[in-house]
Design a protein around this motif. Structure first.
Motif, mmCIF file in Angstrom:
data_model
loop_
_atom_site.group_PDB
_atom_site.id
_atom_site.type_symbol
_atom_site.label_atom_id
_atom_site.label_comp_id
_atom_site.label_asym_id
_atom_site.label_seq_id
_atom_site.Cartn_x
_atom_site.Cartn_y
_atom_site.Cartn_z
ATOM 1 N N TRP A 181 4.414 0.290 50.724
ATOM 2 C CA TRP A 181 3.533 1.317 50.187
ATOM 3 C C TRP A 181 4.280 2.607 49.862
ATOM 4 O O TRP A 181 3.848 3.384 49.002
ATOM 5 C CB TRP A 181 2.358 1.566 51.132
ATOM 6 C CG TRP A 181 1.435 0.384 51.159
ATOM 7 C CD1 TRP A 181 1.210 -0.474 52.187
ATOM 8 C CD2 TRP A 181 0.656 -0.087 50.057
ATOM 9 N NE1 TRP A 181 0.331 -1.459 51.814
ATOM 10 C CE2 TRP A 181 -0.032 -1.250 50.513
ATOM 11 C CE3 TRP A 181 0.466 0.325 48.745
ATOM 12 C CZ2 TRP A 181 -0.889 -1.975 49.698
ATOM 13 C CZ3 TRP A 181 -0.394 -0.398 47.925
ATOM 14 C CH2 TRP A 181 -1.059 -1.529 48.399
ATOM 15 N N ASP A 220 -1.341 -3.017 42.276
ATOM 16 C CA ASP A 220 -0.876 -2.314 43.478
ATOM 17 C C ASP A 220 -1.741 -1.098 43.821
ATOM 18 O O ASP A 220 -1.454 -0.388 44.785
ATOM 19 C CB ASP A 220 0.571 -1.840 43.289
ATOM 20 C CG ASP A 220 1.572 -2.964 43.492
ATOM 21 O OD1 ASP A 220 1.249 -3.899 44.239
ATOM 22 O OD2 ASP A 220 2.654 -2.906 42.892
ATOM 23 N N LEU A 233 -2.865 3.268 50.147
ATOM 24 C CA LEU A 233 -2.047 4.417 49.779
ATOM 25 C C LEU A 233 -2.425 5.649 50.591
ATOM 26 O O LEU A 233 -1.558 6.399 51.061
ATOM 27 C CB LEU A 233 -2.200 4.710 48.286
ATOM 28 C CG LEU A 233 -1.482 3.780 47.310
ATOM 29 C CD1 LEU A 233 -1.901 4.097 45.874
ATOM 30 C CD2 LEU A 233 0.024 3.901 47.456
#
Length: 402
Positions: free
Chosen positions: A13, A40, A46
């Motif tokens: 990440w 993604d 995130l």
């Protein structure tokens, strides 16, 4: 860059967040980046990585410094601070304070940064988030509401109010602990006006070239202290200078405009008449040897002669008086062009801030936590270093504007 991160998912990440910062687009906060990242673009993952994942940004910053040191070939460490404007009051360390970003007192966070710099390139490799006194429970100026938000913002219990100049010295120490020895420190008047900062740099065996305000006081370089005759009563008189210290502006004006010499320190990016076809950065400068005064310096010298330093002043041909001042402890035989180029190298940090804010989303972080802010500015620094590497390794034809 992410090898020090302990888990595979953190490294993954980290790379995704970095790509989000580098992709073309508008705002570089988590949600719009996730929308641009396609498969993604996991907003939740995130956000967790940047806001609350327990990874230490210092390890990434150290690797970044090691990667950029042979590329930048730094001749100086530049320290400065920049504002992160905020609308609300829930973000860590936000308060009403002056920031050059807005040119006024406003609601913001303040971040102090350290950059490796040379004539050809620069890279931000270290950061501190300034904690105002209103956020420090040990301060007499503590604000109960802000102190109560410390836990929600993830501010470590041991973190208290530390002046920006001391944060800068701490970053210099940390950067040197990584094995990077750069012999010169550059800063603006926000740091140069503080004698404790200059003395701290000198105590570390480093040279400096720092901006100072017009009201900084000093004795002429040839001034000498003298001691009054002892009358036999009371304490023996301490050595003192026969004349009171004068402001640096008055010392330069006394030298006269005829003392100014023309110096070109670099070529800018705009078209002009320089060798590369760009505009020449050119002005006139006065350099004097002076003895900076002030209570802290007198205390540090314990009554002996004040140390002699360089005073550099910019005095354009079109101006009736000098417009900018610097103080430096570079050697006495330093040529004027070297003094000027050294003092003017600070443009690098302004260029870094502009690129990181306008292109890479430095000020777009919407999280409210202490770890999240440090994670975000570290990743933006990595993204900026990647762009710098691309710019330096490509041919001029490849990097020329369309």
């Amino acid at each position: 860059m992410f090898e020090p991160l302990g888990r595979v998912d953190q490294r993954r990440w980290g790379a995704v967040y970095l790509r989000g910062l580098l992709l073309n687009g508008g705002r570089k906060s988590v949600e719009p980046m996730a929308a641009r990242l396609g498969m993604d673009g996991n907003r939740q993952a995130l956000a967790h990585f940047i806001i609350s994942s327990p990874w230490d940004p210092a390890h990434v910053r150290a690797r970044l410094a090691w990667r950029m040191q042979p590329v930048v070939k730094p001749t100086a460490l530049i320290v400065d601070d920049t504002g992160f404007l905020k609308d609300g009051d829930a973000s860590a360390c936000v308060t009403r304070q002056y920031t050059g970003t807005a040119g006024k007192v406003t609601n913001c966070q303040a971040g102090v940064s350290l950059h490796l710099a040379s004539d050809n390139a620069s890279a931000a490799v270290n950061w501190r988030l300034f904690l105002p006194e209103s956020w420090d429970p040990a301060s007499s100026k503590a604000d109960a509401a802000k102190v109560a938000r410390r836990d929600r913002c993830g501010i470590p219990a041991e973190v208290g109010h530390v002046e920006k100049w001391q944060l800068a010295l701490d970053m210099i120490d940390e950067t040197r602990s990584w094995g990077l020895e750069v012999p010169l420190v550059i800063a603006d008047g926000g740091y140069g006006d503080t004698a404790a900062f200059r003395l701290g740099v000198e105590d570390r065996g480093l040279a400096y070239a720092v901006g100072i305000s017009t009201t900084t006081t000093a004795q002429p370089g040839d001034a000498r202290p003298c001691t009054a005759a002892y009358t036999g009563r009371g304490r023996r008189p301490m050595p003192s200078y026969p004349e009171p210290a004068k402001t640096v502006k008055s010392l330069v004006i006394a030298a006269g405009k005829q003392a100014a010499r023309p110096v070109q320190w670099r070529e800018g990016s705009r078209p002009g008449t320089g060798r590369s076809g760009h505009k020449r950065m050119y002005s006139r400068f006065v350099a004097l040897r002076i003895r900076p005064a002030g209570r802290e310096i007198r205390k540090a010298t314990a009554g002996v002669d004040l140390p002699v330093r360089w005073l550099l002043a910019e005095w354009p041909a079109t101006s009736d008086e000098p417009v900018q001042f610097w103080l430096s402890n570079l050697p006495e035989n330093t040529p004027l062009p070297v003094l000027v180029r050294t003092a003017k190298l600070r443009w690098r940090i302004e260029n870094d801030y502009r690129e990181m804010k306008q292109v890479l989303g430095l000020a777009h972080f919407e999280g409210r936590t202490w770890p999240g802010w440090h994670h975000h500015v570290t990743l933006v620094s990595v993204a900026h270093a990647f762009c710098t590497l691309q710019r330096l390794t490509r041919s001029p034809k490849e990097t020329a504007p369309a």
